[in-house]
Write a protein that holds these residues in place. Structure first.
Motif, PDB file in Angstrom:
ATOM      1  N   PRO A 159       2.888  10.203  -4.749  1.00 25.56           N
ATOM      2  CA  PRO A 159       2.417  10.931  -5.939  1.00 25.56           C
ATOM      3  C   PRO A 159       1.982   9.987  -7.047  1.00 25.56           C
ATOM      4  CG  PRO A 159       4.807  10.982  -5.833  1.00 25.56           C
ATOM      5  CD  PRO A 159       4.339  10.338  -4.549  1.00 25.56           C
ATOM      6  N   ALA A 160       0.948  10.378  -7.761  1.00 23.86           N
ATOM      7  CA  ALA A 160       0.445   9.544  -8.858  1.00 23.86           C
ATOM      8  C   ALA A 160       1.462   9.425  -9.983  1.00 23.86           C
ATOM      9  CB  ALA A 160      -0.864  10.125  -9.381  1.00 23.86           C
ATOM     10  N   ASP A 161       2.328  10.414 -10.145  1.00 21.26           N
ATOM     11  CA  ASP A 161       3.250  10.439 -11.277  1.00 21.26           C
ATOM     12  C   ASP A 161       4.232   9.277 -11.270  1.00 21.26           C
ATOM     13  OD1 ASP A 161       4.599  11.741 -13.574  1.00 21.26           O
ATOM     14  OD2 ASP A 161       6.221  11.981 -12.138  1.00 21.26           O
ATOM     15  N   ILE A 162       4.516   8.697 -10.091  1.00 22.23           N
ATOM     16  CA  ILE A 162       5.493   7.605 -10.051  1.00 22.23           C
ATOM     17  C   ILE A 162       4.853   6.254 -10.314  1.00 22.23           C
ATOM     18  CG2 ILE A 162       6.875   8.895  -8.378  1.00 22.23           C
ATOM     19  CD1 ILE A 162       5.982   6.765  -6.295  1.00 22.23           C
ATOM     20  N   ILE A 163       3.525   6.205 -10.451  1.00 20.80           N
ATOM     21  CA  ILE A 163       2.826   4.932 -10.596  1.00 20.80           C
ATOM     22  C   ILE A 163       2.710   4.564 -12.068  1.00 20.80           C
ATOM     23  CG2 ILE A 163       0.680   3.672 -10.161  1.00 20.80           C
ATOM     24  CD1 ILE A 163       0.251   5.449  -7.741  1.00 20.80           C
ATOM     25  N   GLN A 164       3.232   3.410 -12.425  1.00 16.85           N
ATOM     26  CA  GLN A 164       3.141   2.905 -13.779  1.00 16.85           C
ATOM     27  C   GLN A 164       1.846   2.114 -13.987  1.00 16.85           C
ATOM     28  OE1 GLN A 164       5.184   3.524 -16.309  1.00 16.85           O
ATOM     29  NE2 GLN A 164       3.978   2.302 -17.742  1.00 16.85           N
ATOM     30  N   SER A 165       1.522   1.248 -13.028  1.00 13.33           N
ATOM     31  CA  SER A 165       0.322   0.425 -13.154  1.00 13.33           C
ATOM     32  C   SER A 165      -0.100  -0.064 -11.776  1.00 13.33           C
ATOM     33  CB  SER A 165       0.573  -0.768 -14.086  1.00 13.33           C
ATOM     34  OG  SER A 165       1.601  -1.598 -13.572  1.00 13.33           O
ATOM     35  N   VAL A 166      -1.323  -0.603 -11.715  1.00  7.80           N
ATOM     36  CA  VAL A 166      -1.867  -1.162 -10.477  1.00  7.80           C
ATOM     37  C   VAL A 166      -2.401  -2.556 -10.783  1.00  7.80           C
ATOM     38  CG1 VAL A 166      -3.535  -0.910  -8.616  1.00  7.80           C
ATOM     39  CG2 VAL A 166      -2.490   1.125  -9.636  1.00  7.80           C
ATOM     40  N   GLU A 167      -1.930  -3.553 -10.028  1.00  8.49           N
ATOM     41  CA  GLU A 167      -2.415  -4.928 -10.158  1.00  8.49           C
ATOM     42  C   GLU A 167      -3.444  -5.195  -9.070  1.00  8.49           C
ATOM     43  OE1 GLU A 167       1.820  -6.788 -11.839  1.00  8.49           O
ATOM     44  OE2 GLU A 167       1.132  -7.216  -9.805  1.00  8.49           O
ATOM     45  N   ILE A 168      -4.645  -5.615  -9.488  1.00 12.06           N
ATOM     46  CA  ILE A 168      -5.723  -5.924  -8.542  1.00 12.06           C
ATOM     47  C   ILE A 168      -5.897  -7.437  -8.523  1.00 12.06           C
ATOM     48  CG2 ILE A 168      -8.146  -5.584  -7.971  1.00 12.06           C
ATOM     49  CD1 ILE A 168      -6.554  -3.130 -10.302  1.00 12.06           C
ATOM     50  N   VAL A 169      -5.453  -8.073  -7.432  1.00 12.72           N
ATOM     51  CA  VAL A 169      -5.498  -9.536  -7.294  1.00 12.72           C
ATOM     52  C   VAL A 169      -6.699  -9.876  -6.419  1.00 12.72           C
ATOM     53  CG1 VAL A 169      -4.187 -11.597  -6.712  1.00 12.72           C
ATOM     54  CG2 VAL A 169      -2.981  -9.508  -7.402  1.00 12.72           C
TER      55      VAL A 169
END
Length: 815
Positions: free
Chosen positions: A206-216
């Protein structure tokens, strides 16, 4: 009487602001000896930036002031000779006071000044500012998904669709700058759930549990070498202070979900849990037209119309328990488990027409595919911060047992309803992975400007697939005949031993350099029942990485980087069990696959002025050898077989632009623009395929009075080159509105996805000397979604936790 140090620092701070800098404060007083040191937290052993340092006389009057730099160091010139007092103050820490005897020269100070955490609790505050939606950090771009209202009620695939430098197609497959051979981590850990199928796993999160996304985009030697395109690290919300939680319920015409989340901490213990109960309906249709050729002339044309409508219930959950026996150590247990049913039933009509216009064959194919899966990742971690700031040791162990049962029953009947044949394929897959990992970081200088990182890692994988195929030309209850030539047991094992060294260096005048190397030894073995067709391969890969950056100004940064990456095949690429549920289109694995190796260079420019604008422009070049790609061939009867091969290399180069800015204080906009050139070349197959691809997305949010927010998102992708052809353009868009009910800590979000289009359409085209093919895919995605989110307890507080990151195996479906 003790001096009022709060008043002293208010005076120092105000004086520093008026004079332009702390150094200017001391310009009107006689110069004296210089003192210097590093300031760090006594519990975390981490350096503390922007700490206020002041010098007062015996009466408590301020004489000089300074601030610690980002690396925790400070240099302060005393106002002259004599006896003074050094006062160090930082929010959340106890004020440190030290006597300074400068009567006969520079007073002696410890190399490191340790600040103890304050036990005093702050009163309730109201958050009035948020992080930018997109941020730039060393070596990565960060998308703060928790600030995006359009993610309410969605999945991780919806989140990644809005992240910089990424592209998500209608089927949920993620690519970075045109390549799908990337690694997707969750909190730094590579999960067996992602290994099974990244697209499916993202729909289970679920999107609700995502705080941030790191794109390396250019990973350093610290990362596993796997993942030619780069690394995506999804950071989840966890580890609340005291007790907190959330419950999200979402419903639409295509999906329904319940997502609970809870966390608490007490004394030395903390715990967090999130669950996901999801019912997803997947409806699609496809029309295929394939013409077989001989010496350029058509021999027959295949027409197919396929319809699918499947309901896929599944659930997943993650439990994390942490224990801190003292201020510098932490033990953690993490359990992530998932299970579900993923049917893929379809009904398909097939007609074959000869060049003279006569139909030589026509039949109806009813295929009922079923897949049930169950898996878990169980990991133990130990972290200890050592004496010096930045000195840290981490040890981790993980076991990942996974399994699944899949089958299909395919029945073929003529147009007049007469039974022709039925085939059944039963497959059972079991896989167990064991991982051991240790990492150590060591500062080589007291100010932390030079840091050495090192680590060792071992991965042991043991997978097997039992499959049996049965066939009958008579309808039930006739007995099915066992096909021994198409039934077997495929066993596969893989061992990876790796070690790395990474040097990080901060120089004067804004220069930063990073250089490292990783050595990976890979052993692979596979065989069929009885040891037949056994194969083994041993590889030793040296993986260098390097980054050089220059801070042109406080707002501008220029970086140049190089990395070497590879992509290993896994059991689903190698497994020779043929999927013949559609006898005109067969898919089979290739046990002879070798890893692909990629070299990448990148030049990037970042601009982040104080106005809040974010701008990142990157130019890149990639060279891939032994590229893994899908190759489709046809036989004399026009039957197509698709299998992954290593028979070509490719080059990719292009530009990526990511930006975020505010038009007004209430109106924010962010977007991405990608321009990629892809050149495939195979001398063995005499194939050259080249072309440009462009994709652009725009996301905008506007805040209205009454705690109401509106959002619109759109993405468009142009024609995409493949090894044997291309895919046509496609687009996706959505609108959202959110109402916050602060009294009850509830939010209500309504989203419309593709409201003006019943389906998303994309055509896949293949042109070869033996055949030409067009497949028009239509995905039913028009929906209206309602999401209710209720948060209870205290606010969530992020706390970093290191996990194992098995980002070294190829995901199913990557290209």
């Amino acid at each position: 009487m003790q001096p009022n140090y709060h008043a002293i620092f208010l005076s120092l701070f105000g004086t520093a602001l008026l004079t332009g800098s702390p150094g200017a404060f001391a310009q009107n007083v006689p110069s004296g000896p210089t003192v210097r040191a590093v300031i760090a937290d006594s519990a975390s052993r981490q350096v503390l930036p922007y700490v206020t340092i002041g010098v007062v006389n015996e009466h408590g009057s301020p004489l000089a002031a300074a601030y610690s730099k980002e690396n925790g160091t400070f240099v302060l010139q005393l106002p002259g000779k004599g006896h003074f007092r050094l006062v160090v103050s930082s929010v959340g820490h106890r004020t440190l006071q030290l006597p300074l005897n400068a009567a006969h020269g520079a007073p002696a100070l410890p190399d490191t000044l340790w600040l103890a955490t304050s036990s005093r609790q702050l009163g309730e505050v109201q958050v009035v500012a948020h992080k930018q939606l997109i941020e730039q950090k060393p070596g990565m771009l960060v998308y703060n998904a928790g600030n995006d209202i359009g993610n309410k009620g969605g999945t991780a695939a919806d989140v990644l669709r809005k992240a910089p430098a990424l592209n998500v197609d209608p089927q949920g497959n993620v690519t970075m700058r045109g390549s799908g051979t990337l690694r997707i981590l969750v909190d730094g850990k590579y999960s067996g759930q992602m290994a099974r199928s990244a697209a499916d796993a993202l729909n289970m999160m679920p999107a609700d549990i995502i705080q941030s996304v790191e794109i390396v985009t250019t990973p350093s030697a610290k990362y596993d070498a796997e993942g030619a395109a780069g690394v995506i690290n999804i950071i989840t919300k966890k580890n609340g202070k005291s007790f907190s939680g959330a419950l999200e319920v979402t419903a639409s015409n295509w999906e329904q979900a319940i997502n609970p989340r809870v966390s608490f901490s007490r004394n030395k213990w903390n715990m967090s849990f999130h669950g996901h109960f999801h019912r997803l309906q997947d409806k699609s249709a496809a029309i295929t037209e394939r013409t077989s050729l001989k010496d350029g002339a058509p021999t027959q044309t295949l027409f197919q119309e396929k319809r699918q409508n499947n309901v896929m219930p599944h659930t997943s959950g993650e439990l994390t328990v942490g224990f801190t026996p003292d201020s510098v150590s932490e033990l953690s247990l993490n359990v992530n488990a998932w299970l579900g049913s993923w049917p893929d039933g379809s009904r398909q009509t097939t007609r074959i027409r000869l060049p003279n216009g006569i139909f030589s064959d026509a039949y109806l194919q009813d295929a009922q595919k079923k897949e049930r899966f169950l898996g878990a990742d169980i990991s133990l971690g130990y972290n200890r911060k050592l004496k010096r700031p930045g000195q840290e040791f981490t040890a981790m162990a993980q076991v990942s047992p996974t399994g699944g049962n899949s089958s299909y029953a395919s029945t073929q009947t003529a147009e007049d309803g007469k039974f022709r044949s039925r085939e059944e394929n039963f497959s059972k897959t079991r896989n167990t992975e064991y991982t051991l990992q240790a990492d150590y970081s060591h500062p080589l200088s007291s100010d932390g400007a030079f840091m050495l990182e090192s680590g060792l890692k071992s991965i042991f994988r043991d997978a097997n697939n039992n499959y049996d195929v049965w066939l009958s030309d008579a309808p039930p209850p006739a007995t099915l005949d066992f096909l021994a030539d198409r039934s077997d047991k495929f066993s596969y094992s893989q061992t990876v031993l790796a070690g790395y060294l990474l040097m990080k260096m901060k120089f004067k005048r804004g220069w930063y350099a990073e250089a490292g190397a990783r050595l990976e030894h890979t052993g692979m073995e596979g065989k069929l029942r009885g040891g037949k067709d056994a194969f083994s391969n041993t590889l030793l890969n040296f993986v260098p990485t390097a980054t050089l950056s220059k801070k042109l100004t406080d707002e501008q940064t220029l970086s140049l980087s190089y990395t070497k990456r590879l992509t290993r095949p896994y059991i689903w690429d190698l497994n020779p069990n043929a999927d013949a549920s559609d006898p005109s289109n067969i898919v089979v694995g290739n046990p002879s696959l070798l890893p692909e190796i990629m070299h990448q260079g990148e030049l990037s420019y970042g601009f982040t002025p104080s106005s809040g604008l974010f701008l990142n422009l990157a130019a890149f070049y990639k060279q891939t050898d032994q590229s893994i790609f899908d190759l489709t061939t046809t036989n004399d009867n026009g039957v197509a077989t698709t299998q992954k091969q290593n028979l070509a290399g490719n080059r990719r180069y292009g530009l990526n632009l990511s930006s975020a800015f505010s038009i007004t204080p209430k109106w924010n906009v962010n977007g991405n623009f990608n321009l990629n050139r892809l050149d495939y070349e195979s001398r063995l197959l005499f194939i050259v395929s080249k072309g440009w691809t462009t994709d652009v997305n725009v996301n905008t949010m506007y805040k209205l009075p009454g705690n109401i927010s509106l959002q619109a998102f759109g993405e468009y992708s142009t024609r995409q080159v493949t090894f044997q052809g291309h895919r046509t353009p496609w687009f996706f868009y959505s609108f959202s509105a959110k109402k916050e009910l602060k009294e009850t800590k509830m939010t209500v979000t309504i989203s419309a996805i593709n409201p003006f289009n019943n389906t998303l359409s994309q055509t896949e085209v293949i042109n070869t000397a033996a055949f030409r093919s067009r497949v028009l895919n239509r995905y039913y995605d028009q929906s209206l979604k309602l999401t209710l989110n209720w948060e209870f307890g205290s606010m969530f507080e992020q706390k970093a936790r290191k996990k194992i990151s098995n980002d070294d195996v190829r995901e199913k479906g990557g290209e």
